[in-house]
Write a protein that holds these residues in place. Structure first.
Motif, mmCIF file in Angstrom:
data_model
loop_
_atom_site.group_PDB
_atom_site.id
_atom_site.type_symbol
_atom_site.label_atom_id
_atom_site.label_comp_id
_atom_site.label_asym_id
_atom_site.label_seq_id
_atom_site.Cartn_x
_atom_site.Cartn_y
_atom_site.Cartn_z
ATOM 1 N N LYS A 1 42.615 46.663 51.674
ATOM 2 C CA LYS A 1 43.234 45.340 51.573
ATOM 3 C C LYS A 1 44.587 45.373 50.865
ATOM 4 O O LYS A 1 45.223 44.337 50.683
ATOM 5 N N GLY A 2 45.030 46.560 50.473
ATOM 6 C CA GLY A 2 46.348 46.705 49.867
ATOM 7 C C GLY A 2 46.479 45.991 48.532
ATOM 8 O O GLY A 2 47.537 45.416 48.233
ATOM 9 N N CYS A 3 45.447 46.032 47.710
ATOM 10 C CA CYS A 3 45.464 45.343 46.415
ATOM 11 C C CYS A 3 45.931 46.283 45.307
ATOM 12 O O CYS A 3 45.802 47.504 45.399
ATOM 13 N N SER A 4 46.432 45.690 44.238
ATOM 14 C CA SER A 4 46.888 46.456 43.080
ATOM 15 C C SER A 4 45.753 46.601 42.069
ATOM 16 O O SER A 4 44.715 45.934 42.157
ATOM 17 N N VAL A 5 45.989 47.471 41.106
ATOM 18 C CA VAL A 5 45.028 47.661 40.009
ATOM 19 C C VAL A 5 44.761 46.341 39.297
ATOM 20 O O VAL A 5 43.611 45.972 39.023
ATOM 21 N N GLU A 6 45.818 45.578 39.003
ATOM 22 C CA GLU A 6 45.655 44.302 38.293
ATOM 23 C C GLU A 6 44.869 43.301 39.118
ATOM 24 O O GLU A 6 44.045 42.538 38.585
ATOM 25 N N GLU A 7 45.113 43.284 40.426
ATOM 26 C CA GLU A 7 44.405 42.329 41.282
ATOM 27 C C GLU A 7 42.909 42.632 41.319
ATOM 28 O O GLU A 7 42.076 41.727 41.222
ATOM 29 N N VAL A 8 42.579 43.897 41.452
ATOM 30 C CA VAL A 8 41.164 44.277 41.490
ATOM 31 C C VAL A 8 40.482 43.919 40.172
ATOM 32 O O VAL A 8 39.367 43.378 40.159
ATOM 33 N N ASP A 9 41.149 44.198 39.052
ATOM 34 C CA ASP A 9 40.532 43.890 37.758
ATOM 35 C C ASP A 9 40.413 42.387 37.523
ATOM 36 O O ASP A 9 39.472 41.928 36.867
ATOM 37 N N ALA A 10 41.333 41.612 38.051
ATOM 38 C CA ALA A 10 41.227 40.150 37.931
ATOM 39 C C ALA A 10 40.004 39.632 38.672
ATOM 40 O O ALA A 10 39.345 38.681 38.235
ATOM 41 N N VAL A 11 39.680 40.279 39.786
ATOM 42 C CA VAL A 11 38.556 39.830 40.621
ATOM 43 C C VAL A 11 37.224 40.358 40.095
ATOM 44 O O VAL A 11 36.212 39.646 40.105
ATOM 45 N N THR A 12 37.188 41.601 39.624
ATOM 46 C CA THR A 12 35.915 42.258 39.298
ATOM 47 C C THR A 12 35.570 42.201 37.811
ATOM 48 O O THR A 12 34.718 42.967 37.352
ATOM 49 N N GLY A 13 36.186 41.286 37.083
ATOM 50 C CA GLY A 13 35.857 41.089 35.673
ATOM 51 C C GLY A 13 34.984 39.868 35.470
ATOM 52 O O GLY A 13 34.037 39.630 36.242
ATOM 53 N N PRO A 14 35.263 39.057 34.460
ATOM 54 C CA PRO A 14 34.442 37.871 34.172
ATOM 55 C C PRO A 14 34.294 36.909 35.339
ATOM 56 O O PRO A 14 33.281 36.205 35.432
ATOM 57 N N ALA A 15 35.285 36.870 36.238
ATOM 58 C CA ALA A 15 35.178 35.978 37.406
ATOM 59 C C ALA A 15 33.969 36.328 38.263
ATOM 60 O O ALA A 15 33.433 35.478 38.975
#
Length: 798
Positions: free
Chosen positions: A228-242
């Motif tokens: 999906k061409g995501c960045s490290v920050e994007e993945v961590d934003a999704v796979t954390g408390p959210a």
């Protein structure tokens, strides 16, 4: 046969071995810590004239590990002194000592041949009946012991601790094919009760439960990130408390664990599974292997997916672009689905808001989550027989708020399965059969307890009398009284429990009202009162929001009334006609500590962090904390010929520096607990133990404490404490306003401007507290500190 583990030996003094030895010491178990003999001298040893035959050299590895324990933060020990329960040694000189211990744990390098050789060496001195276990994170337990004798194998099993052993709740127990079931049962019970662990039964498969599911999830995340061409920050934003996961999310977690360790664990599954599709998932991406080859393996190397750099404006954290392998400043990530998840309470609702949000981050979350859920279902029966064991392994070992099957229920089992199948994902047949039978969830509440799917039907675990669930009791209609701040719950045997239920269990007027109502009810109808709850923390202190609002509006009468109500409620609690036991856990701060100080006895969880921290927001303890700490010390130093001043200086330092205990045991050192108070290593047993304490006191003929006068150090003692604070200011350790607060604290602890040795009443000391508290609330800098704590979550040094 009756069995007791009093002594143990840990073989291997690396991070895990030394951590396990430390936690055994925490549990009161004397422990040998053994390692190999070094092959050569260090420069320091050569300079000291030592030889390879010197015991200091031969025991060096274990002794060095013990020295490291003393400086490791967070500490692996509940108390520094517990290290005395560990004895260092080596595998040649001290091998025969293994015949005298009750439990032998091997924690050496993850190499099958090395472990097999070590087990044969252990068996050569093994006393029949002694339990032997391995802490392997994924090597086959059966393969490890295949060259050992039949009797040895009956007493051999896997006991996989998660790192760090003191703090991580998960313990996977892995029986071998011929392990005696009584040994499995005994060790499960022992590790729960004595070590405070959350035990799951795993099968002898690659990486067992936690690492099998967890590593799969991490690899799937990397795969979806690439597609999906995501960045490290994007993945961590999704796979954390959210998504109901820790703040460290995916890549911060990998940096913490070590990317090299991640690769090793992933390869273990890849090399030992046969199914082609599964083997492909566990093939580590080339970009990750490239990071390892460059030495970018996470925090231990200084860089991984993130890298901290120093600049003219201070430190900043860069993130890695896996396409270019270059670091750059992080970009802020936001979307409608992420914002919706932030605004929603609870992991279940957050996850639903995220995956059904309808944007690209929702799609990323769903594409990861659906594969993890299906994989978990596909592995049921292979890695574990119980969905509860799989869920608990992920919650206790990876700090997920919900396990895979709990998550499936949260997002809607039927709805999500329909979506998965519509997208071409093969859902295991047993899941479809379960839904076809009319079931809409894997878990449900039934007769006041949770039951879950097990082999085609709902199953409830046998009730453990040592585990009291307030949630279950409430569902069974056992609430006696209730308001917005708390519930009074019938525990049975004529004992009730007051449960706080305000946000963060902050103490306000509603909780104080409930304490008074509870005393009235107990006085008429019960033997005694337990105060405990099942929140994340016992109590973070008084309601700071209310206090700040009233101070900013200059509602001094309201603040004075609140303080008076707090003080008199806890004073009444202390002298109540029936026994009161408080059972705190985790963060127990400010007013939470003052509730404990008013109890007849405190049964504290081992992982409890107690502190009178009010100076951090510019005030002093105002609910009786100063009074009670001074009174306890005065009674402890009862002989009037003994100078009280040095002991009061300790209290002044403890409160003035806002010291918080590093464990329940450490709270004794700081004076928050007395010799009669108790520590429970398993938090699940805390309320039961508190209830039993109430019943013991009632049975012994409870007599409430009398209201006595006690001596204070007076104005001379106040001058000594204030001089100490002034010295800190001159040395620039504290600010001018810190000094101002400290002077107020000294005035109260000293008993005001009276001669040294004066006898004072509790009410006199409470009046001093109230006056100092009120005056500090009117200070602009105190209000600034309160505002900063509420908005930033940390103290302001103004």
């Amino acid at each position: 046969m009756a069995r007791t583990i009093r002594t143990a030996a840990v073989i291997g003094s690396g991070i895990m071995g030394s951590g396990i030895a430390a936690h055994l010491a925490n549990a009161g178990i004397k422990c040998l810590l053994l390692d190999i003999i070094p092959g050569k001298l260090t420069e320091k040893e050569q300079a000291a004239g030592l030889t390879l035959n010197d015991s200091r050299v031969r025991n060096r590895l274990a002794a060095a590990a013990m020295e490291k324990m003393k400086t490791t933060q967070p500490s692996p020990l509940y108390l520094d002194s517990f290290i005395e329960r560990i004895t260092p040694g080596n595998l040649e000189d001290h091998l025969d000592r293994l015949k005298d211990v009750d439990w032998i744990i091997e924690v050496v390098v993850e190499n099958l041949q090395v472990k097999q050789q070590l087990l044969q060496k252990i068996e050569s001195v093994w006393t029949p009946g002694t339990i032997v276990s391995t802490n392997t994170s994924g090597i086959s337990v059966n393969a490890m012991a295949e060259q050992c004798g039949a009797e040895f194998k009956k007493h051999f099993l896997g006991t996989h601790f998660f790192n760090p052993p003191r703090y991580m709740q998960l313990l996977e127990i892995i029986p071998g094919r011929t392990t005696d079931p009584e040994i499995v049962s005994y060790m499960s019970d022992f590790c729960r009760k004595r070590l405070g662990k959350g035990v799951v039964l795993a099968k002898d498969t690659p990486n067992f439960i936690g690492n099998r599911i967890g590593i799969y999830g991490l690899l799937v995340t990397l795969q979806e990130m690439r597609e999906k061409g995501c960045s490290v920050e994007e993945v961590d934003a999704v796979t954390g408390p959210a998504m109901g996961r820790p703040k460290s999310a995916t890549f911060r977690t990998l940096d913490l664990v070590g990317i090299d360790t991640f690769v090793h664990v992933a390869r273990n599954v890849h090399d030992h599974v046969d199914q082609a599709g599964e083997k492909a998932v566990f093939q580590v991406p080339e970009t990750i292997l490239e990071m390892v080859s460059r030495g970018w393996i996470g925090d231990k190397s200084g860089q991984g997916f993130y890298k901290k750099v120093k600049g003219a404006d201070g430190n900043s954290i860069l993130s890695l672009d896996l396409n270019t392998m270059e670091y750059s400043p992080q970009t802020k990530v936001s979307s409608a689905s992420l914002e919706a998840a932030k605004l929603t309470k609870g992991a279940a609702e957050k996850t639903k808001a995220l995956i059904y949000g309808g944007d690209r981050y929702s799609e990323l979350a769903w594409s990861i989550l659906k594969k993890v859920l299906v994989y978990s279902a596909d592995k049921l029966g292979e890695i574990a027989d119980s969905i509860a064991d799989i869920d608990n392994a992920m919650k206790w070992g990876f700090n997920w708020e919900l396990g895979p099957f709990e998550t499936w229920d949260a997002i809607g089992l039927v709805k999500s399965v329909q979506r998965m199948e519509a997208e071409g994902l093969a859902v295991p047949q047993w899941v479809k059969d379960w839904i076809a039978a009319g079931n809409t969830s894997f878990y449900k509440r039934e007769l006041g307890r949770t039951v879950h799917y097990l082999k085609g039907r709902y199953h409830g675990a046998e009730e453990n009398p040592e585990v009291i669930s307030l949630r279950d009791l409430k569902d069974r209609g056992r609430v006696v009284k209730s308001n917005s701040g708390g519930n009074l719950i019938d525990l049975g045997d004529e004992v009730v429990c007051l449960e706080f239920q305000s946000p963060n269990n902050a103490i306000g007027a509603d909780i104080l009202s409930m304490i008074r109502q509870s005393m009235d009810e107990v006085d008429k109808n019960y033997k005694g009162l337990v105060i405990a709850n099942e929140g994340r923390n016992f109590s973070v202190g008084a309601n700071l929001v209310f206090l700040l609002m009233e101070a900013q509006d200059e509602e001094w009468d309201e603040i004075e009334a609140m303080i008076h109500q707090f003080q008199q409620t806890l004073l009444k609690l202390k002298h109540f006609t029936k026994p009161v036991v408080v059972a705190p856990h985790r963060m127990t701060l400010g007013g939470g500590v003052e509730v404990c100080l008013a109890a007849d006895q405190v049964h504290v969880s081992a992982e409890t962090y107690m502190g009178l921290v009010e100076v951090g927001v510019g005030v002093i303890p105002g609910g009786g904390g100063c009074k009670e700490m001074a009174l306890r010390m005065s009674r402890k130093i009862a002989d009037p010929q003994i100078d009280l001043q040095p002991f009061m200086n300790q209290i002044f330092e403890t409160i003035g520096m806002a010291k918080v205990s590093s464990s329940g045991h450490d709270a004794f050192r700081l004076g928050y607990l007395r010799e009669t108070d108790k520590v429970a290593i398993n938090r699940d047993h805390l309320i039961h133990e508190a209830k039993q304490a109430v019943l013991r006191m009632d049975n012994e003929g409870y007599v409430p404490p009398v209201n006595e006068k006690f001596r204070v150090v007076g104005e001379d003692g106040k001058a000594v404490m204030q001089l100490g604070a002034y010295s800190l200011r001159q040395s620039k350790f504290i600010s001018d306003y810190d000094l101002h607060v400290a002077n107020k604290l000294a005035h109260v602890l000293a008993g005001g401007d009276v001669p040294a040795g004066t006898l004072v009443t509790e009410q006199y000391m409470l009046d001093l507290e109230k006056e100092a508290f009120l005056s500090l609330c009117g200070e602009p800098k105190t209000q600034q500190r309160m505002q900063h704590m509420l908005t930033k979550g940390k103290p302001l040094r103004n």
